[in-house]
Scaffold this active site. Sequence first.
Site, PDB file in Angstrom:
ATOM      1  N   CYS A  74       1.022  -1.276   0.166  1.00 49.55           N
ATOM      2  CA  CYS A  74       0.163   0.118   0.026  1.00 49.55           C
ATOM      3  C   CYS A  74       0.488   1.653   0.354  1.00 49.55           C
ATOM      4  CB  CYS A  74      -0.496   0.019   1.295  1.00 49.55           C
ATOM      5  SG  CYS A  74      -2.275   0.865   1.265  1.00 49.55           S
ATOM      6  N   CYS A  80      -2.342   5.328   6.670  1.00 52.31           N
ATOM      7  CA  CYS A  80      -3.100   4.495   6.950  1.00 52.31           C
ATOM      8  C   CYS A  80      -3.402   3.532   8.347  1.00 52.31           C
ATOM      9  CB  CYS A  80      -3.909   4.030   5.771  1.00 52.31           C
ATOM     10  SG  CYS A  80      -5.399   3.402   5.640  1.00 52.31           S
ATOM     11  N   CYS A  83      -4.044  -1.233   8.186  1.00 51.19           N
ATOM     12  CA  CYS A  83      -3.464  -2.322   9.006  1.00 51.19           C
ATOM     13  C   CYS A  83      -2.525  -1.568   9.232  1.00 51.19           C
ATOM     14  CB  CYS A  83      -3.015  -2.948   7.051  1.00 51.19           C
ATOM     15  SG  CYS A  83      -4.315  -3.326   5.848  1.00 51.19           S
ATOM     16  N   GLN A 283     -18.959 -13.011   7.988  1.00 52.49           N
ATOM     17  CA  GLN A 283     -17.631 -12.842   7.865  1.00 52.49           C
ATOM     18  C   GLN A 283     -17.022 -12.251   6.397  1.00 52.49           C
ATOM     19  OE1 GLN A 283     -16.136 -14.078  10.047  1.00 52.49           O
ATOM     20  NE2 GLN A 283     -16.810 -15.278  11.317  1.00 52.49           N
ATOM     21  N   TYR A 312     -26.055 -16.621  18.403  1.00 59.98           N
ATOM     22  CA  TYR A 312     -25.255 -15.339  18.024  1.00 59.98           C
ATOM     23  C   TYR A 312     -24.889 -15.972  16.168  1.00 59.98           C
ATOM     24  CZ  TYR A 312     -23.387 -14.858  22.761  1.00 59.98           C
ATOM     25  OH  TYR A 312     -23.210 -14.511  24.426  1.00 59.98           O
ATOM     26  N   GLU A 333     -30.164 -15.584  17.317  1.00 55.44           N
ATOM     27  CA  GLU A 333     -29.151 -14.390  17.198  1.00 55.44           C
ATOM     28  C   GLU A 333     -30.484 -12.964  17.557  1.00 55.44           C
ATOM     29  OE1 GLU A 333     -28.106 -10.964  15.829  1.00 55.44           O
ATOM     30  OE2 GLU A 333     -27.012 -13.366  15.529  1.00 55.44           O
ATOM     31  N   ASP A 378     -19.891 -18.003  18.692  1.00 50.24           N
ATOM     32  CA  ASP A 378     -19.247 -16.683  17.244  1.00 50.24           C
ATOM     33  C   ASP A 378     -20.360 -15.981  18.235  1.00 50.24           C
ATOM     34  OD1 ASP A 378     -18.267 -15.908  15.732  1.00 50.24           O
ATOM     35  OD2 ASP A 378     -19.495 -16.445  13.925  1.00 50.24           O
ATOM     36  N   CYS A 405     -13.010 -13.571  17.737  1.00 56.13           N
ATOM     37  CA  CYS A 405     -12.012 -12.758  16.876  1.00 56.13           C
ATOM     38  C   CYS A 405     -11.316 -11.996  18.433  1.00 56.13           C
ATOM     39  CB  CYS A 405     -12.947 -11.849  16.352  1.00 56.13           C
ATOM     40  SG  CYS A 405     -13.576 -10.890  17.182  1.00 56.13           S
TER      41      CYS A 405
END
Length: 449
Positions: A74, A80, A83, A283, A312, A333, A378, A405
């Site tokens: 990049c 930025c 990332c 995802q 979830y 959910e 999840d 995550c």
Amino acid sequence: MSVWQQGATIELRIDSLSHTGEGVGRWQDRVVFVADTVPGDRLRVRLTHVKRQYAHGKVLEVVQPSGQRVRPNCIVADKCGGCQWQRVAYATQLAAKEQLVKDAIARIGHLEPQAFLPILAAPNPFGYRNKVTYPLGRRHGAVVAGYYQKGSHHLVNLNQCPVQDPRLNPLLAALKQALQPWPIYREQTHEPGFRHLGLRIGQRTGEQLITLVLAGPLPAGLAAEAEGWLQRFQGVIGVCVNFNHHVGNRIFGDETQVLAGRPYLWEEMAGVRFQIASTTFFQVNTAQAEQLVTTLRDWIAPTGQERLVDLYCGVGTLSLPLAGAVAEVIGVEVHSASVQQAIANAQHNGINNAHFVCAKAEEWLPRYDQAVDVLILDPPRKGCDRAVLDAILHNCPPRLLYVSCHPATLARDLAHLCSTGTYQLAKIQPLDMFPQTAHVETIALLTTS
């Protein structure tokens, strides 16, 4: 002047990477965190924020670059905030993520899994994102879209992004020009206008969905403009507007209206065709989502007789690909729109043994009195509500698969689930869902002792 104070310059070597993506080095038994660095770098650093035992620093000079340092893909990687690890060789990223998960499980969870499996690498470390949401602004009269500069609210203007699906790059550049005559939200004065641009693509279907997030009334003529975009931009099947009048960092509001075409796109993943709307959770890495489903199926080792509960569940991302291997699936959910899409996805795919409930997991699970053979969790980054964990310990399904995550909240929740001796931590599998960033997905298997 004391060396250990703000503004001082020191020299150090970076040894590892932190969960925030910063490089970690040591200077006289104190820890120093330095962004945009790579393990093995020898640096000259200016201390910017100093505490007694640790500090944050800024690179003044790379005295000796690490052999694990690579050129970023990049052109604005130094600015930025999207990332953190584009300078880090991909193999080093994988090793760092694996270590982050190991450290969290050991230090926060105080657990040792029976098996810690090597991280599952992404087949494509670039061009993997199927969804992006860019803040909008105006600079010198021109519309800008991009991510915020690290540690600020200054927008880094982008015409392309190496981690998003490359088919979205020309659309991003063209839409910035198309939005030029339209009002753009001003964060400082809260002047009405468009505040975010959302792009979504079905990576297996090529369908693209545009979502404009608007603060204020719908501008006259916007629907006609959106109809023109359907004709002009190949692959675009829908344009939506989401109304967000909230002051703050929330991206989407509660109301979404279709301006042209469809309010959803189709995506194919793990043998299932999914309907995905603008604000639906799915995802962001389709290829890695398939690896996730494959791992879950292998670990469940279904006989076809199981009742599987998916808490979830979203739009059925995990439930529906697994439904054909078990007797019954129940997805829970809290977001009603996602539940409606999960039901529609099941019907579209002819899946008759999947049922979906709109409820909070912490309220539904304690009331559910049927035996559960396999439970999938999840949750969002914050992890599970304590009531959910306590209900699991009461219901006691023999196999529990936790998808996370966030290693820290995963470790915290696993510690609670294993604290009574009911469960043991059988396996941990890290998975790289987000290359070039410090984020890591993890799958944990718990079995009854």
